[in-house]
Structure formats: structure tokens, C-alpha cells
Design an enzyme around this catalytic site. Structure first.
Site, mmCIF file in Angstrom:
data_model
loop_
_atom_site.group_PDB
_atom_site.id
_atom_site.type_symbol
_atom_site.label_atom_id
_atom_site.label_comp_id
_atom_site.label_asym_id
_atom_site.label_seq_id
_atom_site.Cartn_x
_atom_site.Cartn_y
_atom_site.Cartn_z
ATOM 1 N N CYS A 224 0.881 -1.178 0.000
ATOM 2 C CA CYS A 224 0.000 0.000 0.000
ATOM 3 C C CYS A 224 0.914 1.223 0.000
ATOM 4 O O CYS A 224 0.854 2.066 0.884
ATOM 5 C CB CYS A 224 -0.916 0.008 1.217
ATOM 6 S SG CYS A 224 -1.851 -1.519 1.471
ATOM 7 N N GLY A 229 7.053 6.788 0.341
ATOM 8 C CA GLY A 229 7.928 7.232 1.427
ATOM 9 C C GLY A 229 8.527 6.101 2.237
ATOM 10 O O GLY A 229 9.726 6.094 2.533
ATOM 11 N N LYS A 230 7.708 5.115 2.582
ATOM 12 C CA LYS A 230 8.216 3.988 3.379
ATOM 13 C C LYS A 230 9.033 3.031 2.514
ATOM 14 O O LYS A 230 9.963 2.383 3.007
ATOM 15 C CB LYS A 230 7.060 3.279 4.083
ATOM 16 C CG LYS A 230 6.389 4.161 5.141
ATOM 17 C CD LYS A 230 5.284 3.446 5.884
ATOM 18 C CE LYS A 230 4.659 4.370 6.925
ATOM 19 N NZ LYS A 230 3.898 5.483 6.315
ATOM 20 N N ASP A 248 0.431 -0.275 -5.387
ATOM 21 C CA ASP A 248 -0.754 0.445 -4.934
ATOM 22 C C ASP A 248 -1.847 0.252 -5.980
ATOM 23 O O ASP A 248 -1.551 -0.023 -7.147
ATOM 24 C CB ASP A 248 -0.461 1.945 -4.760
ATOM 25 C CG ASP A 248 -1.426 2.606 -3.781
ATOM 26 O OD1 ASP A 248 -1.050 2.784 -2.608
ATOM 27 O OD2 ASP A 248 -2.556 2.911 -4.176
ATOM 28 N N CYS A 346 -2.017 4.809 10.596
ATOM 29 C CA CYS A 346 -1.784 6.069 11.311
ATOM 30 C C CYS A 346 -3.064 6.441 12.057
ATOM 31 O O CYS A 346 -3.500 7.584 12.068
ATOM 32 C CB CYS A 346 -1.330 7.183 10.374
ATOM 33 S SG CYS A 346 -2.411 7.483 8.967
#
Length: 397
Positions: A224, A229-230, A248, A346
Site C-alpha cells: 500500500c 515514502g516507506k 498500490d 496512522c
């Protein structure tokens, strides 16, 4: 601080776009800046801060303001900050004493903390005694946190480079690659950014890739990935050796990943759009490590995305929980036997976090997994974003 008609007009226009056209605050601010190229750094800082803070305290401002006119709402916000208003006709009828008296009479937590009633009820029922302090923390302004690109520079070296250019930073304990800006400023124009020496990434978010326990040479899937960024962090931890597959369902989200990877000096990231179950089935038991940083309510990141609370509903949170479990059920098949899977959100809600993991482990697909550990990161405890990170291992047998 003196108010200027053009910048106040920019704030009011942006607020109108956010609430009446249902736009995202960060995109509106970006558009506002592009339409006002003559604004200096101080003007831009005033506009951005005013927009975010008005969005953050929108319910409270509306409760206290004598009018729903946008200039009157801005004036109410400005007086609540302890500032004085100029004698403009737009602010006629606004008086600091009346505004402050109204504020002092408010008792309801949902109004004082400026959130919908349903959110206050949900938070209290799920987080109980921790909700009040968490809510207070999530209404604070987010710090700007950087992740040092350890492929190119050490944290100390980057701190020194910044210091030479008058940019003050500090290194928070417990986050080996994190740097926090002492004050908000535009760091995207710096040579350090152009050279790929850092990415902007909250300290709590940096814990996610670390939980994967990756090693150079591994095959890792970030299922995902969004803007990647990750994936960049994972590749950095792998010393740019091995393979990272960034996936994604939205092709447009992956478009910047390759550009960011080049700037970071990373060559092992491959992007792939998930076009359905076939994409997942082709990758069955192919990953040493799998990251599922799933869609969520985003309640852990209200500091930096305050408009989230006005876009959510109990129904939207229920829908995203269905998606979370579907991802766990279907994507977990990509992990090799003996491999690790990290489930992350998050969000601070147990219904999106540990409850989802427990439900997965009790299902047929989850029978082959065991929970090694999980982290429930609350903003009140970390000082950064709220996050949940669960590390699961696929059994060998």
C-alpha cells in the site's frame, strides 16, 4: 502583528475552498501560493499557519463568532489568539471582550477541542481515560520531522550542513535517523533536499520500516505504498541491495516514487499497480518481508492534517475497516513461510488496529501467522503522530 488585506483575503478564500468545495487543506495552500507568487516567506508563513489553525479550530470559531461571514470567522480566530483587529469594515461588530466571554462559557469538550460530537463519543468509548489527553495533543501544531538518508549522509553531518545555512535542528531520542526542525521553514529549496540527503517523514512513521527487520539482498513488498515514502526508507535500510516492490491500486500515487528514488540514490525500487486479485496471486509466497501500511481514518495524524476530522464520519471509518481486513486476508498470501509481515495504520483506534489483527489471526488466512509484537504509539506519549505497528511471522510449517 499587522494584518494586510491581500494575505487575509488569501486565507479567507482558502477557507472557503476547503469547507465549501470540500478541498484538502494542503492542496488549497499550494494553489494559494501559486496564485500569489509575490508573497515573501513571512506572508506565506502567516497564510499557511492561519489556514491550518482555522481548520483545526473550525467548530470552536463557528460557535463563538457572531456571524458565519468568512471575514468575521477570521476575525474571531484572530481575537482568540490574543491579537488586535484593525478597524476594517469586514470586522465591524467584533469585540475581543465579547468573544472571550463566549469562549469562557463553553463547557462541552467536543466544542472546546473542536471536533464532531460523534468523534468525541467514539474516542472516549475506545480510548477511555487516555482520550482527553490524546485529543489535546492532536490539536497541537505538528513538528516538521526529517528522515536522514543514511545512504548519503550521517545525521550529524546533515545537522552540521543545516547549521551552516542557519537551519537549526535537533535529534529526538529513540529515532536514529530523525531530525526535527527547531522552527518551520521551507527546506525544499535547500541544496540538501536537491541532493537527496533527507525526506520529510514523521518520527512515528519511521518506526514502520524499521519493524520489518529488513536485510540487504531481501525481496520486500510494500503493498500500500502510496507515494513511496516507506519504500524509500526500506530500500535505505537494505543499503540499496535486493529488491523493493512498491505497489498500490492507484497508479498516480506511484508516479513520484521513481523520481524520489533517483534523488535518494536508490535503484532497487520497482513500482507496480495492483490491477486485481491476479496481481496478488502472481506474487504468492514471494516476499521475505511484506508491509501493509493500510488505508485508515488518519486520526493519529490530526496534528498535520486537521481537515481530516471534518471529512470523516462513522460510516467512512466502518468502510475503511472492511478494506483493512480485506487487505490482510488477501495480501498476506505474498509472504514466504518464515517471512515477516507488518500491519500498520496512522490511526489510534483499537478497532482499526489490534482488533483487526486479532480478527485476522482468528480467520483461516491468519492461522498460518503468529503475532510477534505490536506497538500502540499515542501522540501524547511520543510527541509525534499516533500510529499502530504489528509485526507478524508466517509459520514455517
Amino acid at each position: 502583528m499587522k494584518l494586510f488585506p491581500n494575505t487575509v483575503r488569501g486565507v479567507v478564500s482558502a477557507i472557503d475552498d476547503i469547507f465549501n468545495n470540500n478541498r484538502y487543506a494542503d492542496k488549497v495552500i499550494e494553489k494559494t501560493f501559486k496564485a500569489n507568487l509575490k508573497w515573501g516567506a513571512r506572508d506565506r508563513a502567516f497564510v499557511a499557519e492561519s489556514i491550518y489553525e482555522m481548520v483545526r479550530w473550525w467548530r470552536l470559531i463557528n460557535e463563538i463568532s457572531p456571524s458565519k461571514d468568512l471575514y468575521q470567522l477570521f476575525g474571531t480566530y484572530w481575537l482568540l489568539q490574543g491579537n488586535k483587529l484593525p478597524e476594517w469594515r469586514e470586522f465591524k461588530g467584533l469585540h475581543a471582550d465579547e468573544i472571550n466571554n463566549k469562549f469562557r462559557k463553553i463547557q462541552e469538550r467536543a466544542i472546546l477541542q473542536s471536533i464532531p460530537d460523534w468523534m468525541d463519543e467514539m474516542g472516549e468509548s475506545l480510548l477511555r481515560e487516555k482520550w482527553d489527553k490524546e485529543l489535546n495533543t492532536l490539536n497541537q501544531t505538528a513538528a516538521v520531522v526529517l528522515r536522514v538518508n543514511s545512504l548519503k549522509v550521517t545525521r550529524e553531518q546533515l545537522m552540521n550542513k543545516f547549521a551552516e545555512n542557519g537551519i537549526e535542528t535537533y535529534a529526538p531520542k529513540g529515532y536514529k535517523d530523525a531530525l526535527v526542525l527547531a522552527k518551520r521553514q521551507n527546506i525544499f529549496r535547500t541544496q540538501e533536499f536537491k541532493d537527496g540527503l533527507f525526506e520529510v517523514q514523521d518520527a512515528s512513521s519511521q518506526l514502520v520500516a524499521t519493524a520489518l527487520d529488513v536485510e540487504p539482498g531481501m525481496r520486500v513488498i510494500d503493498a500500500c505504498a502510496g507515494a513511496g515514502g516507506k519504500s524509500l526508507h526500506i530500500a535505505t535500510l537494505m543499503e540499496d541491495k535486493g529488491r523493493v516492490l512498491s505497489m498500490d491500486i492507484e497508479d498516480w500515487k506511484l508516479k513520484n516514487t521513481k523520481l524520489r528514488a533517483r534523488r535518494n540514490g536508490i535503484s532497487i525500487i520497482e513500482t507496480r499497480t495492483i490491477e486485481g486479485n491476479k496481481t496478488i496471486k502472481r506474487l504468492k509466497e514471494s516476499a521475505d518481508r511484506l508491509l501493509l501500511d493500510v488505508p485508515c481514518s488518519g486520526l493519529g495524524v490530526l496534528k498535520r492534517n486537521p481537515d481530516t476530522k471534518w471529512k470523516l464520519s462513522p460510516e467512512s471509518i466502518a468502510k475503511v475497516q472492511v478494506i483493512q481486513q480485506e487487505i490482510l486476508q488477501n495480501y498476506s498470501s505474498m509472504v514466504k513461510k518464515g517471512g515477516l509481515m507488518v500491519y500498520a495504520t496512522c490511526s489510534i483506534l483499537p478497532t482499526e488496529n489490534q482488533d483487526q489483527v486479532e480478527k485476522f489471526l482468528a480467520s483461516e488466512a491468519g492461522q498460518s501467522f503468529e503475532l510477534l509484537e505490536d506497538q500502540k504509539v499515542l501522540a501524547q506519549e511520543s510527541g509525534f503522530d499516533g500510529f499502530y505497528i504489528a509485526k507478524l511471522k508466517r509459520k514455517e510449517g
